[in-house]
Scaffold this motif. Sequence first.
Motif, PDB file in Angstrom:
ATOM      1  N   PRO A  11       0.844  -1.209   0.000  1.00 13.43           N
ATOM      2  CA  PRO A  11       0.000   0.000   0.000  1.00 13.43           C
ATOM      3  C   PRO A  11       0.873   1.251   0.000  1.00 13.43           C
ATOM      4  N   GLY A  12       0.373   2.326  -0.534  1.00 14.31           N
ATOM      5  CA  GLY A  12       1.117   3.564  -0.710  1.00 14.31           C
ATOM      6  C   GLY A  12       1.773   4.076   0.561  1.00 14.31           C
ATOM      7  N   VAL A  13       1.115   3.936   1.671  1.00 11.08           N
ATOM      8  CA  VAL A  13       1.655   4.448   2.922  1.00 11.08           C
ATOM      9  C   VAL A  13       2.967   3.763   3.303  1.00 11.08           C
ATOM     10  N   PHE A  14       3.145   2.499   2.889  1.00 11.35           N
ATOM     11  CA  PHE A  14       4.370   1.770   3.205  1.00 11.35           C
ATOM     12  C   PHE A  14       5.470   2.006   2.168  1.00 11.35           C
ATOM     13  N   GLN A  15       5.122   2.583   1.050  1.00 11.95           N
ATOM     14  CA  GLN A  15       6.104   2.792  -0.002  1.00 11.95           C
ATOM     15  C   GLN A  15       6.925   4.055   0.198  1.00 11.95           C
ATOM     16  N   ALA A  16       6.498   4.929   1.073  1.00 13.47           N
ATOM     17  CA  ALA A  16       7.235   6.177   1.311  1.00 13.47           C
ATOM     18  C   ALA A  16       8.631   5.835   1.837  1.00 13.47           C
ATOM     19  N   PRO A  17       9.686   6.461   1.274  1.00 19.10           N
ATOM     20  CA  PRO A  17      11.062   6.117   1.659  1.00 19.10           C
ATOM     21  C   PRO A  17      11.343   6.106   3.156  1.00 19.10           C
ATOM     22  N   PRO A  18      10.840   7.070   3.967  1.00 19.31           N
ATOM     23  CA  PRO A  18      11.175   6.998   5.392  1.00 19.31           C
ATOM     24  C   PRO A  18      10.571   5.770   6.071  1.00 19.31           C
ATOM     25  N   LYS A  19       9.441   5.297   5.590  1.00 18.58           N
ATOM     26  CA  LYS A  19       8.777   4.153   6.210  1.00 18.58           C
ATOM     27  C   LYS A  19       9.434   2.823   5.817  1.00 18.58           C
ATOM     28  N   LEU A  20      10.159   2.801   4.700  1.00 16.31           N
ATOM     29  CA  LEU A  20      10.702   1.562   4.156  1.00 16.31           C
ATOM     30  C   LEU A  20      12.108   1.316   4.712  1.00 16.31           C
ATOM     31  N   GLY A  21      12.184   1.042   5.965  1.00 13.15           N
ATOM     32  CA  GLY A  21      13.482   0.790   6.566  1.00 13.15           C
ATOM     33  C   GLY A  21      13.366  -0.327   7.581  1.00 13.15           C
ATOM     34  N   GLY A  22      14.467  -0.656   8.198  1.00 12.83           N
ATOM     35  CA  GLY A  22      14.495  -1.596   9.306  1.00 12.83           C
ATOM     36  C   GLY A  22      13.824  -2.920   9.032  1.00 12.83           C
ATOM     37  N   ARG A  23      12.783  -3.149   9.803  1.00 11.48           N
ATOM     38  CA  ARG A  23      12.103  -4.453   9.745  1.00 11.48           C
ATOM     39  C   ARG A  23      11.402  -4.693   8.409  1.00 11.48           C
ATOM     40  N   LEU A  24      10.803  -3.669   7.859  1.00 11.18           N
ATOM     41  CA  LEU A  24      10.113  -3.837   6.573  1.00 11.18           C
ATOM     42  C   LEU A  24      11.110  -4.182   5.470  1.00 11.18           C
ATOM     43  N   ARG A  25      12.273  -3.529   5.473  1.00 11.07           N
ATOM     44  CA  ARG A  25      13.317  -3.831   4.483  1.00 11.07           C
ATOM     45  C   ARG A  25      13.779  -5.287   4.654  1.00 11.07           C
ATOM     46  N   ALA A  26      13.941  -5.746   5.889  1.00 10.27           N
ATOM     47  CA  ALA A  26      14.359  -7.131   6.154  1.00 10.27           C
ATOM     48  C   ALA A  26      13.286  -8.111   5.673  1.00 10.27           C
ATOM     49  N   LEU A  27      12.027  -7.769   5.905  1.00 11.75           N
ATOM     50  CA  LEU A  27      10.922  -8.624   5.453  1.00 11.75           C
ATOM     51  C   LEU A  27      10.900  -8.727   3.926  1.00 11.75           C
ATOM     52  N   LEU A  28      11.074  -7.606   3.246  1.00 12.84           N
ATOM     53  CA  LEU A  28      11.094  -7.614   1.778  1.00 12.84           C
ATOM     54  C   LEU A  28      12.293  -8.401   1.242  1.00 12.84           C
ATOM     55  N   ASP A  29      13.442  -8.270   1.892  1.00 14.58           N
ATOM     56  CA  ASP A  29      14.621  -9.038   1.479  1.00 14.58           C
ATOM     57  C   ASP A  29      14.387 -10.536   1.668  1.00 14.58           C
ATOM     58  N   ALA A  30      13.721 -10.905   2.755  1.00 10.73           N
ATOM     59  CA  ALA A  30      13.403 -12.320   2.997  1.00 10.73           C
ATOM     60  C   ALA A  30      12.429 -12.831   1.929  1.00 10.73           C
TER      61      ALA A  30
END
Length: 174
Positions: A11-30
Amino acid sequence: MRSAELARLLPGVFQAPPKLGGRLRALLDAMEGFHAPDEAVLAELDALFDPRRAPEGFVPVLARWMDLDLPVTTGLGRLRELVAAGAELSQWRGTARGLLLFLSTATGRRDFELDERVPGPDGMPRPFHICVRAPTELRPHRALLEDIIGREKPAAVTYELHFQEPGDPGPASR
């Protein structure tokens, strides 16, 4: 899919660069790692259905799909060739040409002979009886040859299988 491609599906709210870090980045990499094996299979999907490129374990599955589930003792390469020739073998099923083609494809040998006029005890040709002559070197593969002959000959026809040296006229011609 790459993690950047996965991020675009969020969803758009999660695509914003400041939000896409840490745990979400790890989840996407997994998730990218989970998709990699399936994507590799899909990239080579056509190879699964090509009997000459399919993995060894999948060739018998292709053979069963083509109704070629035989005790192929002449090697995996011969089974691959049988599956590749499956359509042509089906086209000529029940004919002398089809039987010889099947035997040749299964063994890699072209020196089979088929006699459709086998003399009986009275010297007259035996009706609905054939004699297949195979090279002596194929004697260890007798079960395969008999299975092929039994499948490919017309139902009412009986047969003999003889092994012979090249140039030997065989028992049916003597």
